[in-house]
Enzyme design. Structure first.
Site, PDB file in Angstrom:
ATOM      1  N   ASP A 118     -29.463  23.040 -67.640  1.00 40.46           N
ATOM      2  CA  ASP A 118     -30.374  22.942 -66.504  1.00 40.46           C
ATOM      3  C   ASP A 118     -29.756  23.488 -65.215  1.00 40.46           C
ATOM      4  O   ASP A 118     -28.558  23.334 -64.977  1.00 40.46           O
ATOM      5  CB  ASP A 118     -30.747  21.462 -66.330  1.00 40.46           C
ATOM      6  CG  ASP A 118     -31.903  21.259 -65.376  1.00 40.46           C
ATOM      7  OD1 ASP A 118     -32.586  22.241 -65.048  1.00 40.46           O
ATOM      8  OD2 ASP A 118     -32.114  20.104 -64.967  1.00 40.46           O
ATOM      9  N   HIS A 119     -30.616  24.081 -64.406  1.00 37.00           N
ATOM     10  CA  HIS A 119     -30.201  24.598 -63.093  1.00 37.00           C
ATOM     11  C   HIS A 119     -28.878  25.358 -63.141  1.00 37.00           C
ATOM     12  O   HIS A 119     -27.905  24.981 -62.497  1.00 37.00           O
ATOM     13  CB  HIS A 119     -30.129  23.463 -62.063  1.00 37.00           C
ATOM     14  CG  HIS A 119     -31.459  23.245 -61.397  1.00 37.00           C
ATOM     15  ND1 HIS A 119     -31.914  24.038 -60.381  1.00 37.00           N
ATOM     16  CD2 HIS A 119     -32.438  22.349 -61.643  1.00 37.00           C
ATOM     17  CE1 HIS A 119     -33.124  23.623 -60.013  1.00 37.00           C
ATOM     18  NE2 HIS A 119     -33.472  22.615 -60.768  1.00 37.00           N
ATOM     19  N   GLU A 136     -36.456  28.956 -68.688  1.00 36.31           N
ATOM     20  CA  GLU A 136     -37.216  28.462 -67.538  1.00 36.31           C
ATOM     21  C   GLU A 136     -36.705  29.149 -66.274  1.00 36.31           C
ATOM     22  O   GLU A 136     -35.505  29.258 -66.064  1.00 36.31           O
ATOM     23  CB  GLU A 136     -37.061  26.946 -67.400  1.00 36.31           C
ATOM     24  CG  GLU A 136     -37.694  26.427 -66.106  1.00 36.31           C
ATOM     25  CD  GLU A 136     -38.095  24.964 -66.172  1.00 36.31           C
ATOM     26  OE1 GLU A 136     -38.636  24.537 -67.223  1.00 36.31           O
ATOM     27  OE2 GLU A 136     -37.878  24.254 -65.182  1.00 36.31           O
ATOM     28  N   LYS A 183     -35.605  11.868 -54.857  1.00 37.33           N
ATOM     29  CA  LYS A 183     -35.062  11.401 -56.141  1.00 37.33           C
ATOM     30  C   LYS A 183     -35.399   9.937 -56.435  1.00 37.33           C
ATOM     31  O   LYS A 183     -35.269   9.076 -55.580  1.00 37.33           O
ATOM     32  CB  LYS A 183     -33.544  11.561 -56.135  1.00 37.33           C
ATOM     33  CG  LYS A 183     -33.074  12.989 -55.882  1.00 37.33           C
ATOM     34  CD  LYS A 183     -33.357  13.867 -57.076  1.00 37.33           C
ATOM     35  CE  LYS A 183     -33.099  15.317 -56.749  1.00 37.33           C
ATOM     36  NZ  LYS A 183     -33.361  16.211 -57.857  1.00 37.33           N
ATOM     37  N   HIS A 214     -40.098  19.550 -61.646  1.00 39.28           N
ATOM     38  CA  HIS A 214     -38.737  19.017 -61.504  1.00 39.28           C
ATOM     39  C   HIS A 214     -38.748  17.755 -60.645  1.00 39.28           C
ATOM     40  O   HIS A 214     -39.753  17.436 -60.034  1.00 39.28           O
ATOM     41  CB  HIS A 214     -37.828  20.063 -60.862  1.00 39.28           C
ATOM     42  CG  HIS A 214     -37.486  21.182 -61.791  1.00 39.28           C
ATOM     43  ND1 HIS A 214     -36.388  21.965 -61.637  1.00 39.28           N
ATOM     44  CD2 HIS A 214     -38.114  21.635 -62.895  1.00 39.28           C
ATOM     45  CE1 HIS A 214     -36.355  22.872 -62.598  1.00 39.28           C
ATOM     46  NE2 HIS A 214     -37.386  22.697 -63.377  1.00 39.28           N
TER      47      HIS A 214
END
Ligand code: ZN
Length: 498
Positions: A173-174, A278, A320, A353
């Site tokens: 991811d990322h 992605e 978050k 996200h």
């Protein structure tokens, strides 16, 4: 049915024999039993660790790094550490390796501690989703001092333990740099989330002269102008027209992103043929406009990039570990337009996200995308783990909480949060039984959420301050920890049903 019963009876007998042989030293995970060519493999735990048990033929046992502890009915009984080498054998023998996405709806369960997969798997069991059990960003890896290898191994052992039999994915991811992509590719990740945010130009921070200069002198400008300027894109309720002002902004903002994505894609294609890609442009200061969405998709395709999910930056605040902050009706309009564009251009789905605890958004997102979606969560599972600690070891929780307060200012630098620490009650004035109520308070949630890296890696004279104790408490209260995580993730998944 009769076959099932006798199979279960046989397994129960085997478990009994094993318990006799080991004098009840180990607790068995009954769901974990796997059969392979006359051998039985399952997981157990003693008072401080989990082990893989094989009651099987010599040929199978020899594939593992293991120690033999006896025999049951002419079969060897061996114990194996949950090492990387043994994980490789498990993946090979039982096919427990990640795969590409095989369903319309996919869901990422980030597991920062590396012990939550069994709970994630049981939450997934009754939902029609493709779960990504291994999902960690490069930033999370460095904050938790973990590696892509460890994250995937933990997920595979978790899948084994839970007896989950469906496909699952592994998302690097990322990722910002090709070197990290190649490491993840080497470990067998099946999904790669490119984060080209370093290549996004923030036009709001450039003056007109800078924008014009960059634009006018760019070699691709004329060709792309011919493709986009003044062009109309028709949606059911409106027409989007690319004005010169829009185009210049979009061009300057994203042109370097395209080049970087192509570079990453080529690097991946050099080592893997089959993967889900992605493209994430969610870490920008302003929302992705519908026209920018169209431009990015069409230009990536023209450059030969085959991607499966796109993560735009949506309007509002995606802080978050708490619900969405912003006007839901504006967001709904925006989601409806992006979903329609994705439907028209087709072949990829939208990805959300910072999906932890965005309960008010899920039904909207599911409805407009018709379930053709991806969501990522991570921190919310960590919060459930911390909640389990607050419930079972109040003293440890208070220490973590106080340490988190000392770290918050520094740690929040890389997040967009509006946490107000004055709203977090003094932990010394809360009774043990009320400690877990902190997890219903947005500010307290964010305090714990954001400081995870500091808490997990804090050291004093060479020893971890909390890390080992966190794992010990969760290991000893595993059932409660799993239950907290499972229930909370089911709450997420239920809201995605359409
Ligand atoms: Zn993101």
């Amino acid at each position: 049915m009769k076959g099932d019963v006798s199979m279960r009876e046989q397994i129960d007998l085997l478990f009994k024999e094993f318990e006799k042989l080991t004098a009840g030293k180990y607790q068995i995970y009954p769901e974990s039993v796997h059969h392979f060519e006359g051998s039985n493999l399952f997981m157990c735990k003693d008072k401080d660790k989990k082990l893989l048990v094989i009651i099987g033929k010599k040929g199978i046992c020899e594939k593992f790094t293991a120690s033999k502890i006896g025999e049951i009915e002419n079969l060897d009984v061996v114990l194996c550490q949950l090492s990387h080498e043994n994980c490789e054998v498990i993946k090979e023998l039982l096919g427990l390796r990640p795969s590409r996405c095989t369903k319309k709806t996919s869901f990422g369960f980030g597991d920062r501690l590396g012990i939550a997969t069994p709970a994630h798997a049981s939450a997934s069991k009754d939902h029609d989703i493709f779960p990504i059990f291994a999902q960690q960003s490069v930033r999370e890896l460095s904050r938790t001092q973990r590696t892509f290898r460890d994250v995937l191994d933990s997920a595979v052992w978790g899948v084994f333990e839970s007896g989950y039999r469906e496909n699952f994915g592994a998302d690097a991811d990322h990722v910002k740099h090709t070197e990290d992509l190649l490491i993840a590719a080497h470990e067998g990740y099946t999904m790669y989330t490119l984060d080209p945010s370093d290549y996004v130009k923030d036009v709001s921070k450039m003056n007109q002269k800078e924008i014009t200069e960059f634009y006018q002198s760019h070699p691709e400008r004329r060709e792309l102008e011919a493709r986009y300027l003044g062009k109309t894109f028709s949606l059911s309720k409106e027409k989007l027209v690319m004005s010169e002002e829009d185009f210049v902004k979009i061009f300057v903002t994203y042109i370097d992103v395209l080049e970087h994505v192509v570079k990453c894609y080529d690097a991946l294609r050099g080592v893997r043929r089959d993967f889900d890609l992605e493209v994430s442009i969610d870490e920008t200061s302003t929302p992705t406009t519908p026209l920018a969405h169209i431009f990015i998709v069409q230009e990536l395709r023209r450059r030969g990039v085959d991607f499966q999910t796109l993560a735009p930056r949506f309007v509002g605040q995606w802080q978050k570990g708490i619900d969405y902050i912003g006007d839901l009706s504006i967001l709904e309009k925006e989601i409806s337009i992006h979903s329609e564009i994705a439907k028209i251009l087709s072949g990829y789905k939208l990805s959300l996200h910072s999906g932890s605890d965005k309960f008010s958004v899920y039904p909207i997102f599911a409805r407009y995308t018709e379930g053709n979606l991806h969501v990522k969560t991570a921190g919310t599972s960590y919060l459930q783990a911390m909640r389990a600690i607050a419930v079972t070891d109040a003293s440890l929780y208070r220490q973590i909480h106080k340490y988190a307060l000392t770290r918050f200012e520094a740690d929040k630098a890389s997040y967009h949060v509006t946490t107000d620490l004055s709203k977090v009650p003094d932990v010394d004035k809360i009774s043990d039984t009320d400690l877990s109520k902190l997890f219903q308070m947005p500010d307290a949630r964010q305090l714990i959420h954001i400081t995870y890296g500091s808490v997990l890696t804090a050291k004093e004279s060479g020893h971890y301050l909390f890390r080992d104790r966190i794992f010990k408490v969760l290991f000893e209260n595993e059932r409660l920890h799993y239950e907290f995580v499972k229930d909370h993730m089911e709450k997420h998944l239920d809201l995605l049903k359409i």
